[in-house]
Design an enzyme around this catalytic site. Structure first.
Site, PDB file in Angstrom:
ATOM      1  N   HIS A 206       0.816  -1.221   0.000  1.00 26.53           N
ATOM      2  CA  HIS A 206       0.000   0.000   0.000  1.00 26.53           C
ATOM      3  C   HIS A 206       0.847   1.268   0.000  1.00 26.53           C
ATOM      4  CE1 HIS A 206       0.584  -0.322   4.472  1.00 26.53           C
ATOM      5  NE2 HIS A 206       0.634   0.989   4.355  1.00 26.53           N
ATOM      6  N   ASP A 235      -0.344  -7.437   0.858  1.00 28.25           N
ATOM      7  CA  ASP A 235       0.227  -6.127   1.144  1.00 28.25           C
ATOM      8  C   ASP A 235       1.752  -6.203   1.108  1.00 28.25           C
ATOM      9  OD1 ASP A 235       0.503  -3.480   1.716  1.00 28.25           O
ATOM     10  OD2 ASP A 235      -0.381  -3.560   3.724  1.00 28.25           O
ATOM     11  N   GLY A 315       3.901   5.774   8.960  1.00 29.11           N
ATOM     12  CA  GLY A 315       5.304   5.861   8.591  1.00 29.11           C
ATOM     13  C   GLY A 315       6.054   4.566   8.859  1.00 29.11           C
ATOM     14  N   SER A 317       4.799   1.704   8.115  1.00 27.32           N
ATOM     15  CA  SER A 317       4.355   0.751   7.096  1.00 27.32           C
ATOM     16  C   SER A 317       5.525   0.185   6.299  1.00 27.32           C
ATOM     17  CB  SER A 317       3.394   1.428   6.115  1.00 27.32           C
ATOM     18  OG  SER A 317       2.097   1.484   6.635  1.00 27.32           O
ATOM     19  N   SER A 332       1.812  -3.804   7.984  1.00 24.59           N
ATOM     20  CA  SER A 332       0.688  -3.451   7.118  1.00 24.59           C
ATOM     21  C   SER A 332      -0.124  -2.316   7.720  1.00 24.59           C
ATOM     22  CB  SER A 332      -0.203  -4.668   6.873  1.00 24.59           C
ATOM     23  OG  SER A 332      -1.349  -4.309   6.121  1.00 24.59           O
TER      24      SER A 332
END
Length: 361
Positions: A206, A235, A315, A317, A332
Site C-alpha cells: 500500500h 500487502d 510511517g 508501514s 501493514s
C-alpha cells in the site's frame, strides 16, 4: 567503478512468514477443552522448533487437528485436536494436546459466513486457538446499523465466534526499518533481498504503485524503482535498487547497532517478536493471531496477515517484523499507537519472497 553502499542506518531488514496453524494466545488456557496428559512428557521447545513440530503434526493430524500455539512460559507447543486418538499422536510427539469442541472446518465455515454477511469496514477476524473460536474485532468506526448487523452475525455463529471492540481505528500505517520516500509519502524498508542476482528490498504494497521511484531521504535522489506492488488482498511490494548498491541483510535497531538477518521463517502464535520502523523505531511484543482478515475500508481488504500486540504508527508501514535473526513480516496496518497500544497486522514475508522468487539472508 565503486559500488555504492547503503549506510547501515539506511538498510534495515527483517521479516518472516506464517505457519497456517491457527490464531491467538500464549498460555495453557482452555475453552471448551479437555486435557489428558497420560504418561507422555511435554518437550521443552524453542519457538522455531515448536513451529517445525506444528507443521509436522498439522500434516499428520489432518481433519483431527484444530490449530496450535506456542506457550512461551512453558516453552511448549499446544495442539488442539478433536479426538483422543489425535491427542495421543500429539503427546507421543512431545506436544501438549487439548481436545476442543470446534473443528478447523467449522471455524473456516464461520469465517466464510463473516465474509459473506459481515464485510464491514473497520473489522477484522482471525482464528484463535486459545479460545477455539473465531475472534471478530470491530474498531471505533463500527457503529449503528453496522454494529447491530455484526452482533447479529456473530451471535448466529454461536460457540464458534466471539466479538470484541478496539478503541482505535484500523488503517494502513502509511506516511517503518529505515525511512524510504516517494512522491506519495514516507514508509519503511522491510528487508533487503536478492532477486536474479541483483539487490532489491521488500516493503508494504500500500506504500506505492509499480513504477514509482524511491529515495532514502525526503526529496533525495532515487535509490530504486518499485517493480511490483500487491494491495489490497495482499500487502507487499518489491523495489529494485539502482546500480550495484550493497544492501546488507540486517535490521536497524536505532541504538547504533543492527540485527543480522540470516533467514525468513514462520510465525507462530505466542512467538516473541520485534518491529523496526522509521516513525517509532523498535518495539516488541508477541504474535496473537495468524491468517487474519482486516477490512481497512474503501474496499481495501487484506487476508492472511499476522496479528500482534506490537505497537506501530503512520510511517512504520513496510517495516521489519523479526524474531532474532529470522525475518517474519512487513508492517501493514492496525489500530492505536505507541502511547496507548493497539493491534498491528503484518504481511508474512515468506509469501512475498515466494511470489517474487527472492531470497533473504
Amino acid at each position: 567503478m565503486k559500488h555504492r553502499r547503503i549506510p547501515r542506518r539506511k538498510a534495515a531488514v527483517a521479516g518472516g512468514a506464517v505457519v497456517a496453524l491457527v490464531a491467538a494466545g500464549a498460555t495453557f488456557q482452555s475453552a471448551n477443552a479437555s486435557d489428558n496428559t497420560e504418561q507422555f512428557s511435554v518437550k521443552s521447545l524453542s519457538a522455531p522448533a515448536a513451529t517445525s513440530l506444528a507443521v509436522s503434526l498439522t500434516a499428520d493430524l489432518g481433519a483431527d487437528g484444530a490449530g496450535a500455539y506456542y506457550d512461551t512460559k512453558a516453552k511448549a507447543l499446544v495442539v488442539n485436536v478433536v479426538s483422543e486418538d489425535a491427542a495421543k499422536t500429539v503427546r507421543e510427539a512431545g506436544g501438549k494436546a487439548r481436545v476442543v469442541q470446534n473443528t478447523l472446518k467449522e471455524l473456516t465455515g464461520a469465517r466464510q459466513t463473516l465474509t459473506e454477511k459481515a464485510t464491514i469496514p473497520g473489522t477484522s477476524w482471525a482464528t484463535d486457538p486459545v479460545t477455539n473460536k473465531v475472534v471478530v474485532t470491530a474498531d471505533r468506526t463500527v457503529k449503528g446499523a453496522d454494529w447491530a448487523k455484526l452482533q447479529d452475525v456473530v451471535k448466529g455463529l454461536g460457540a464458534k465466534a466471539e466479538l470484541k471492540k478496539t478503541a482505535g481505528e484500523f488503517k494502513p500505517f502509511v506516511s517503518g526499518g529505515d525511512a524510504i520516500h516517494s512522491g506519495g509519502g514516507r514508509c519503511s524498508l522491510g528487508f533487503n533481498v536478492v532477486k536474479d542476482g541483483a539487490p532489491h528490498f521488500v516493503t508494504a504494497g500500500h506504500c506505492g504503485a509499480s513504477g514509482s521511484s524511491w529515495s532514502d531521504s525526503a526529496g533525495g535522489s532515487a535509490i530504486g524503482t518499485m517493480v511490483d506492488s500487491k494491495f489490497p488482498g495482499d500487502d507487499y511490494a518489491l523495489v529494485k535498487y539502482d546500480g550495484d548498491a550493497e544492501a546488507p541483510s540486517e535490521v536497524n535497531l536505532y541504538n547504533g547497532s543492527a540485527q543480522a538477518i540470516t533467514k525468513a521463517g514462520d510465525a507462530t502464535v505466542g512467538m516473541q517478536v520485534q518491529r523496526s520502523g522509521s516513525t517509532t523505531q523498535v518495539h516488541d511484543g508477541e504474535v496473537t493471531g495468524l491468517d487474519a482478515t482486516v477490512n481497512y475500508g474503501n474496499g481495501d481488504i487484506v487476508e492472511g496477515l499476522i496479528q500482534t500486540n506490537v505497537c506501530a504508527e503512520p510511517g512504520d508501514s513496510g517495516g521489519s517484523l523479526f524474531a532474532g535473526d529470522t525475518a517474519i513480516g512487513l508492517t501493514s496496518g492496525g489500530s492505536g499507537n505507541c502511547s496507548s497500544g493497539g493491534e498491528t497486522f503484518f504481511q508474512p514475508v515468506t509469501e512475498a519472497l515466494s511470489a517474487y522468487g527472492a531470497t533473504i539472508g
